[in-house]
Design an enzyme around this catalytic site. Structure first.
Site, short mmCIF file in Angstrom:
data_model
loop_
_atom_site.label_atom_id
_atom_site.label_comp_id
_atom_site.label_asym_id
_atom_site.label_seq_id
_atom_site.Cartn_x
_atom_site.Cartn_y
_atom_site.Cartn_z
N ASP A 18 16.58 44.08 25.66
CA ASP A 18 16.42 43.14 26.68
C ASP A 18 15.02 42.44 26.16
O ASP A 18 15.71 42.20 24.45
CB ASP A 18 15.57 43.25 28.39
CG ASP A 18 15.55 42.94 29.02
OD1 ASP A 18 15.06 41.93 28.65
OD2 ASP A 18 16.32 42.57 30.19
N HIS A 60 10.23 39.25 30.33
CA HIS A 60 11.65 39.47 31.12
C HIS A 60 11.89 40.53 31.09
O HIS A 60 12.07 42.01 32.05
CB HIS A 60 12.58 38.56 30.76
CG HIS A 60 13.80 39.11 31.11
ND1 HIS A 60 14.89 40.48 30.36
CD2 HIS A 60 14.15 38.02 32.82
CE1 HIS A 60 15.89 39.75 31.39
NE2 HIS A 60 15.72 38.83 32.76
N SER A 119 19.45 40.62 37.10
CA SER A 119 18.32 41.13 35.67
C SER A 119 17.28 41.70 36.87
O SER A 119 17.28 42.68 36.44
CB SER A 119 17.95 40.34 35.26
OG SER A 119 17.79 39.41 34.38
#
Length: 516
Positions: free
Chosen positions: A59, A101, A271
């Site tokens: 990620d 994120h 996600s």
């Protein structure tokens, strides 16, 4: 097969690609109910919290000092196993998350913060930074090398909350083929975001969410109480006609905040649906390792699909398979999953019960369980025995695309120099249900690597599940099979879809204490 031990050099190919989630607001203090909504707390109670399992977070990096992700596990080891940066345009970064994120994704799997408790709180993780400071990647080599790094450092499961836009979603990009190799060749499950392109001109699942062997995950919305697919979630079928996503999970949720802050933020997108599935699977892998049960992706996918809650699709319609018909009293399904919801939403409690039931068959089997087996020129039967009138029966069959690994630079490592060739055409297996020796339902997709039947309100009789190989005569194909037969209708069962006499598709309503 021995796992490669490190990462090699990088080759750059520029393609448009993004992480599949957005941060909507900063510093929300209350934890979301998304994990409870999928009975993740029940899954942790029954399966454990991922002890001994290593999760690959491929990620934007991870803030390894965040209270939700730092410290040690029950065995005394640090939660962080290894970290590395594969973003060649930002070479000074060591794996740190400057966007937020990846930290939020990791927390959704394994946060141990009391205000946002995840499922796999005792799992460890590998931090492979493949998204840059804008939360995107310009080269698939970054992701290839990051996935290889996760494998080299012992990942038991990998989460990919990222993807790229492609008009052809037939699973033949390098990332999709690599994901299929890791699943097939190394038997490591991979959860992948389906994508957030549902309202775009190209709403199909984005690569590598179009891969055959992965767990492709769509998103349900908080506005619906996480009981309907959000309109932005990418949906199938793929360009080669396969049902994707495979499953869905909450995607509007609260997770860790941005850039090293210790608060929480509202995030949205597939996600964050994918790590919800990864958390439940991580718990199952820990349980399987501790109790000598198979953790093969075939077993986990069959059980996960078979126990999914049948949520509404993106248009608010009741769950139904993509294509089904009835003739002479036989229900025939030719496209077993639903376009935007897949099999429905992950249900951690029902999945845990089915997985714990263990491996059985062929031959006489209990009312719930699974089998990891092979089928060639002969049929394979699982005999359930007598079911009462009004009972329900669900059964799911899955197998894999065979993809290999060619170590082109001969360094013994999975890296971006390598190729991932398709070794053989996809085999096709069929799934049948018989009552008193008479066929009553079958799943006969000619393109998918999943067959599934969800039946309720069946007639009384002696029941049998059969698996056959429809193509590739003489070859033996490995498969996962899961089933659950409930002898009397549960009070929480609601029929949503009817096709023919006594054949209904159903979903379990969420428990009152799971609502938002």
């Amino acid at each position: 097969m021995q796992r490669p031990q490190a990462i090699g050099r990088i080759i750059t190919i520029v393609i448009p690609c993004v992480a599949l989630g957005l941060m909507l607001a900063n510093r929300l203090d209350a934890a979301g109910l998304d994990t409870k909504r999928i009975n993740g707390d029940d899954a942790a109670t029954l399966l454990g919290t991922g002890t001994g399992v290593i999760v690959g977070i491929v990620d934007s990096g991870v803030d390894v000092n965040h209270p939700a992700l730092s410290g040690t596990v029950s065995g005394g080891q640090p939660r962080l196993v290894a970290e590395a940066n594969f973003v060649t345009t930002e070479p000074t970064n060591t794996g740190d998350d400057v966007y937020g994120h990846g930290t939020a994704v990791a927390a959704q799997i394994m946060s141990r913060n009391s205000s946002h408790l995840a499922v796999a709180t005792d799992a460890r993780y590998v931090d492979a930074r493949v998204l840059d400071s804008t939360n995107s990647f310009s080269s698939d080599a970054w992701v290839v090398n990051g996935m290889g790094f996760a494998v080299a450092n012992g990942a038991d499961i990998i989460n990919l909350s990222l993807g790229y836009f492609n008009s052809n979603t037939s699973g033949n990009s390098r990332l999709s083929e690599m994901a299929d190799y890791i699943s097939y060749g190394l038997r490591i499950p991979i959860t992948v975001s389906a994508g957030n392109a549902g309202i775009s001109s190209n709403p199909l699942p984005q690569g590598p969410g179009d891969a055959f062997n992965v767990f492709s995950v769509g998103s349900t919305s908080k506005a619906s109480g996480w009981s309907q697919i959000v309109s932005s979630s990418s949906y199938g079928p793929t360009t080669d006609g396969r049902d994707k996503p495979d499953i869905s999970a909450p995607g509007d949720l609260v997770s860790t905040a941005q850039e090293h802050t210790t608060g929480y933020s509202l995030w949205s997108g597939t996600s964050f649906a994918a790590p919800n599935v990864a958390g439940v699977l991580t718990a199952a892998i820990g349980y399987g390792q501790a109790n000598d049960l198979s953790t093969d992706p075939l077993v986990l996918k069959a059980a996960l699909i078979n126990t999914a809650e049948k949520v509404l699709d993106r248009s608010g319609n009741a769950w139904a398979p993509q294509a089904a018909s009835t003739s002479a009293g036989v229900l025939t399904v030719t496209s077993p999953l639903q376009a935007s919801a897949g099999a429905g939403q992950v249900d951690g409690l029902q999945f845990a019960k089915e997985y714990i039931a263990g491996q059985h068959g062929p031959g006489n089997v209990p009312s719930a369980g699974w089998d990891l087996d092979n089928v060639g020129t002969t049929t394979l039967d699982c005999h359930l025995g007598e079911l009462q009138a009004g009972s329900s029966l669900s059964t799911t069959l899955d197998w894999m695309r065979h993809v290999g690994w060619t170590d082109l630079n001969h360094n013994g490592l999975i890296d971006s120099s390598d190729a991932f060739p398709i070794l053989a055409p996809l085999a096709h297996l069929n799934l049948y249900v018989y009552r008193d020796g008479q066929l009553i339902a079958d799943s006969l997709s000619t393109v998918d690597d999943v067959q599934a039947l969800f039946l309720t309100n069946v007639a009384a009789g002696d029941y049998n599940i059969r698996v056959t190989r429809a193509s590739g005569s003489g070859a033996s194909e490995e498969f996962g099979l899961a089933w659950t037969a409930t002898q009397v209708p549960e009070p929480s069962t609601l029929a949503l879809f009817a096709l023919g006499s006594g054949a209904l598709f159903a979903r379990r309503r969420k428990k009152d204490d799971r609502t938002s």
